[in-house]
Scaffold this motif. Structure first.
Motif, PDB file in Angstrom:
ATOM      1  N   TYR A  93      -5.622   1.665  -7.901  1.00  0.00           N
ATOM      2  CA  TYR A  93      -6.564   1.568  -6.789  1.00  0.00           C
ATOM      3  C   TYR A  93      -6.899   0.119  -6.484  1.00  0.00           C
ATOM      4  O   TYR A  93      -6.682  -0.780  -7.301  1.00  0.00           O
ATOM      5  CB  TYR A  93      -7.820   2.423  -7.014  1.00  0.00           C
ATOM      6  CG  TYR A  93      -8.589   2.116  -8.267  1.00  0.00           C
ATOM      7  CD1 TYR A  93      -9.651   1.231  -8.264  1.00  0.00           C
ATOM      8  CD2 TYR A  93      -8.233   2.729  -9.474  1.00  0.00           C
ATOM      9  CE1 TYR A  93     -10.348   0.960  -9.417  1.00  0.00           C
ATOM     10  CE2 TYR A  93      -8.923   2.453 -10.642  1.00  0.00           C
ATOM     11  CZ  TYR A  93      -9.982   1.562 -10.596  1.00  0.00           C
ATOM     12  OH  TYR A  93     -10.659   1.275 -11.753  1.00  0.00           O
ATOM     13  N   GLU A  94      -7.414  -0.087  -5.268  1.00  0.00           N
ATOM     14  CA  GLU A  94      -7.710  -1.440  -4.818  1.00  0.00           C
ATOM     15  C   GLU A  94      -9.173  -1.719  -5.142  1.00  0.00           C
ATOM     16  O   GLU A  94     -10.061  -1.096  -4.583  1.00  0.00           O
ATOM     17  CB  GLU A  94      -7.454  -1.513  -3.299  1.00  0.00           C
ATOM     18  CG  GLU A  94      -7.267  -2.908  -2.800  1.00  0.00           C
ATOM     19  CD  GLU A  94      -6.825  -2.936  -1.340  1.00  0.00           C
ATOM     20  OE1 GLU A  94      -6.587  -1.866  -0.752  1.00  0.00           O
ATOM     21  OE2 GLU A  94      -6.763  -4.038  -0.792  1.00  0.00           O
ATOM     22  N   GLN A  95      -9.392  -2.647  -6.061  1.00  0.00           N
ATOM     23  CA  GLN A  95     -10.768  -2.934  -6.496  1.00  0.00           C
ATOM     24  C   GLN A  95     -11.507  -3.731  -5.434  1.00  0.00           C
ATOM     25  O   GLN A  95     -12.695  -3.563  -5.215  1.00  0.00           O
ATOM     26  CB  GLN A  95     -10.708  -3.754  -7.778  1.00  0.00           C
ATOM     27  CG  GLN A  95     -11.609  -3.245  -8.849  1.00  0.00           C
ATOM     28  CD  GLN A  95     -11.433  -4.028 -10.129  1.00  0.00           C
ATOM     29  OE1 GLN A  95     -11.240  -5.246 -10.105  1.00  0.00           O
ATOM     30  NE2 GLN A  95     -11.529  -3.333 -11.231  1.00  0.00           N
TER      31      GLN A  95
ATOM     32  N   LEU B  73      -5.768  -5.484  -7.343  1.00  0.00           N
ATOM     33  CA  LEU B  73      -5.294  -4.131  -7.642  1.00  0.00           C
ATOM     34  C   LEU B  73      -5.582  -3.802  -9.096  1.00  0.00           C
ATOM     35  O   LEU B  73      -5.411  -4.652  -9.980  1.00  0.00           O
ATOM     36  CB  LEU B  73      -3.790  -4.033  -7.380  1.00  0.00           C
ATOM     37  CG  LEU B  73      -3.352  -4.207  -5.921  1.00  0.00           C
ATOM     38  CD1 LEU B  73      -1.829  -4.264  -5.825  1.00  0.00           C
ATOM     39  CD2 LEU B  73      -3.897  -3.077  -5.055  1.00  0.00           C
ATOM     40  N   CYS B  74      -6.025  -2.580  -9.323  1.00  0.00           N
ATOM     41  CA  CYS B  74      -6.294  -2.121 -10.676  1.00  0.00           C
ATOM     42  C   CYS B  74      -5.299  -1.003 -10.983  1.00  0.00           C
ATOM     43  O   CYS B  74      -5.194  -0.028 -10.240  1.00  0.00           O
ATOM     44  CB  CYS B  74      -7.735  -1.618 -10.746  1.00  0.00           C
ATOM     45  SG  CYS B  74      -8.124  -0.952 -12.343  1.00  0.00           S
TER      46      CYS B  74
ATOM     47  N   ARG C   1       0.847  -1.209   0.000  1.00  0.00           N
ATOM     48  CA  ARG C   1       0.000   0.000   0.000  1.00  0.00           C
ATOM     49  C   ARG C   1       0.878   1.253   0.000  1.00  0.00           C
ATOM     50  O   ARG C   1       0.569   2.251  -0.642  1.00  0.00           O
ATOM     51  CB  ARG C   1      -0.922  -0.028   1.236  1.00  0.00           C
ATOM     52  CG  ARG C   1      -2.057   0.944   1.121  1.00  0.00           C
ATOM     53  CD  ARG C   1      -3.196   0.594   2.038  1.00  0.00           C
ATOM     54  NE  ARG C   1      -3.932  -0.582   1.591  1.00  0.00           N
ATOM     55  CZ  ARG C   1      -4.871  -1.172   2.300  1.00  0.00           C
ATOM     56  NH1 ARG C   1      -5.182  -0.715   3.495  1.00  0.00           N
ATOM     57  NH2 ARG C   1      -5.494  -2.227   1.829  1.00  0.00           N
TER      58      ARG C   1
ATOM     59  N   CYS D 206       2.028   1.872  -3.483  1.00  0.00           N
ATOM     60  CA  CYS D 206       0.928   2.436  -4.288  1.00  0.00           C
ATOM     61  C   CYS D 206       0.740   3.923  -3.964  1.00  0.00           C
ATOM     62  O   CYS D 206       0.518   4.738  -4.861  1.00  0.00           O
ATOM     63  CB  CYS D 206      -0.389   1.690  -4.026  1.00  0.00           C
ATOM     64  SG  CYS D 206      -0.346  -0.018  -4.580  1.00  0.00           S
ATOM     65  N   THR D 207       0.826   4.266  -2.682  1.00  0.00           N
ATOM     66  CA  THR D 207       0.641   5.666  -2.278  1.00  0.00           C
ATOM     67  C   THR D 207       1.723   6.536  -2.924  1.00  0.00           C
ATOM     68  O   THR D 207       1.441   7.621  -3.446  1.00  0.00           O
ATOM     69  CB  THR D 207       0.713   5.797  -0.735  1.00  0.00           C
ATOM     70  OG1 THR D 207      -0.262   4.925  -0.189  1.00  0.00           O
ATOM     71  CG2 THR D 207       0.459   7.224  -0.273  1.00  0.00           C
TER      72      THR D 207
ATOM     73  N   ASN E 217       1.085   6.728  -6.746  1.00  0.00           N
ATOM     74  CA  ASN E 217      -0.046   7.621  -7.035  1.00  0.00           C
ATOM     75  C   ASN E 217       0.350   9.079  -6.803  1.00  0.00           C
ATOM     76  O   ASN E 217      -0.088   9.976  -7.534  1.00  0.00           O
ATOM     77  CB  ASN E 217      -1.265   7.242  -6.194  1.00  0.00           C
ATOM     78  CG  ASN E 217      -1.943   5.972  -6.720  1.00  0.00           C
ATOM     79  OD1 ASN E 217      -1.709   5.567  -7.859  1.00  0.00           O
ATOM     80  ND2 ASN E 217      -2.764   5.335  -5.891  1.00  0.00           N
TER      81      ASN E 217
ATOM     82  N   ARG F 272      -2.053   5.761 -11.535  1.00  0.00           N
ATOM     83  CA  ARG F 272      -3.471   5.563 -11.195  1.00  0.00           C
ATOM     84  C   ARG F 272      -3.654   4.107 -10.777  1.00  0.00           C
ATOM     85  O   ARG F 272      -3.894   3.224 -11.593  1.00  0.00           O
ATOM     86  CB  ARG F 272      -4.348   5.911 -12.397  1.00  0.00           C
ATOM     87  CG  ARG F 272      -4.355   7.417 -12.669  1.00  0.00           C
ATOM     88  CD  ARG F 272      -5.572   7.840 -13.452  1.00  0.00           C
ATOM     89  NE  ARG F 272      -5.523   7.339 -14.820  1.00  0.00           N
ATOM     90  CZ  ARG F 272      -5.208   8.087 -15.877  1.00  0.00           C
ATOM     91  NH1 ARG F 272      -4.941   9.357 -15.725  1.00  0.00           N
ATOM     92  NH2 ARG F 272      -5.195   7.560 -17.074  1.00  0.00           N
TER      93      ARG F 272
END
Ligand code: UD1
Length: 420
Positions: free
Chosen positions: A207-209, A214-215, A193, A196-197, A200, A205
């Motif tokens: 996000y966690e679907q 993960l998308c 995470r 990802c932060t 982003n 781009r």
């Protein structure tokens, strides 16, 4: 040769600050490569693995500067796409450069990574996932050459196991791919995470679907940003184990208690009481712990494999038996023979270790076998009667910054000596 001398049997008391997480800092440093810009990582601990990652970034042509706990990477100037075997062997996470270099340069040449000897650590999941994104992989006498024809393409990928490293490699590769990537059965560790932060924050781009899905919607370019590395949950668990084995009363500061949720019940089972704050944990241990029951390591949010060794060391002097089942790695108990030198009674059968608590351990000369095994020896030595000396400290230095200072601040008698 460097040695750590520890005078055991002193009750640890007081406050200790948790540092930034090694397992976050390393992929974050690799990710700076994608931006072609300058990023600053704060709360980045001065570990040897961080230095080794910096050496690879410099080899690739990046400007890297470190002052105290801040590392700045300017990846505008990248000049090459290969990593020599000598640098790859420094640590396991060097394999993350594969995805990042391919995404940035369209090709990469490197070799198999090194790291702790915890049993076989293949990279098949990494390679299979990268192939799905359009990476061509050729292997030749241990060298891995990867390239992309055209642009990386988003794909629907399912990992056979929620590998932390493979998840990170997919994230690093897919955020600059054309189109959308869906990654299923992704690892859910907090360090994922954190990555990802950061990405982003750089314009990706992601996000966690759903849980473990993960998308990643690919973008054509990223920019740098400033990011604070999350607190190290493994260092935190090591401090808690050290406090517990000495019958101590210790408060951790600047930690993320929710990331330790699987560790708390084990400590409570051992007889410790815990007070959880927003970013603090206070542990009060009884004079002698009781057996911890069964501890089974699992991918996050299960009990972390990296915390098992320091906890196992703490259970060596508990009243009763504790059983450890290692589900992630095949060969994680090499340090157990060193604990036996201190008087621990432990039987190992494959992935299972049974610890029969003894009344006390005695200080001894012991050698670190790997990073977390080394942490186990420190915990055991803190709880043992008399003096221990610990060698092969390079293992510890991979993952614990300021270890002596942190423990001295809690009242431990610990000294590093360099005989050279
Ligand atoms: C990361 C952590 C490490 C931690 C581990 C598990 C970093 C720098 N290191 O390591 O401290 O112990 O997660 O939480 O973050 N596997 C395969 N094929 C692959 C990849 C993995 O079989 O391609 C197997 C491994 O051999 C191992 C298991 O999967 O048995 C877990 O590995 P993985 O989650 O990938 O761990 P690492 O990313 O190497």
């Amino acid at each position: 040769m460097e040695r750590l001398y520890i005078e055991g049997g002193i009750r640890l008391q007081g406050d200790v600050t948790v540092h930034g997480a090694k397992n976050s800092a390393l992929p974050l440093l690799v990710a700076t490569l994608l931006t072609g810009d300058t990023s600053r990582l704060t709360n980045c601990p001065p570990l040897s693995d961080v230095a080794a990652t910096g050496s690879i970034l410099r080899h690739l042509g990046c400007q890297v500067t470190q002052s105290a706990d801040t590392v700045t990477v300017d990846s505008t100037t990248i000049t090459r796409s290969d990593i020599p075997d000598r640098l790859m062997r420094e640590m396991r996470s060097s394999i993350l450069f594969l995805g990042a270099i391919v995404a940035r340069c369209g090709e990469a040449t490197l070799t198999y990574p090194g790291g702790c000897e915890l049993g076989p650590r293949p990279i098949d999941l990494h390679l299979a996932a990268l192939k799905r994104l359009g990476v061509q992989v050729e292997e030749d006498h241990g060298a891995i050459h990867c390239y992309v024809n055209g642009r990386l393409q988003g794909a629907d990928i399912t990992l056979a196991f929620p590998s932390v490293g493979a998840t990170e490699n997919v994230l690093l590769t897919a955020c600059l791919a054309e189109g959308v990537t869906i990654l299923r059965n992704a690892a859910r560790e907090p360090e994922i995470r954190d990555l990802c932060t950061y990405l982003n924050g750089c314009g990706a781009r992601i996000y966690e679907q759903a849980e473990g899905v993960l998308c990643i919607d690919g973008v054509s370019r990223l920019h740098g940003c400033v990011h604070e590395v999350l607190p190290d949950r493994i260092e935190a668990a090591t401090f808690l184990a050290a406090a517990a084995v000495t019958g101590g009363a210790v408060t951790l500061h600047r930690c993320q208690p929710s990331h330790l949720a699987a560790v708390f019940p084990v400590l409570e089972e051992a007889g410790c009481s815990l007070a959880i704050g927003q970013d603090t944990v206070r542990l009060l241990a009884p004079p002698r712990l009781t057996g911890f029951g069964t501890v089974r390591t699992m991918p996050y949010p299960g009990f972390p494999t990296d915390s098992a060794a320091p906890l196992l060391a703490a259970s060596c002097t508990a009243r009763g038996t504790t059983v450890y089942v290692e589900s992630i790695f095949e060969n994680r108990y090499r340090y157990v023979d060193e604990l036996a030198r201190m008087g621990a009674r432990i039987r190992v059968d494959g992935r299972v270790a049974v610890v029969d608590g003894v009344k006390s351990l005695q200080g001894a000369s012991v050698t670190c076998t790997d990073l977390r095994g080394g942490a186990a020896l420190v915990v055991a030595a803190l709880g043992a009667a008399g003096r221990s000396d610990i060698t092969a400290l390079h293992h510890l230095d991979r993952g614990y910054a300021y270890l002596e200072q942190s423990l001295t601040g809690l009242g431990a008698r610990i000294l590093r000596e360099n005989r050279d």
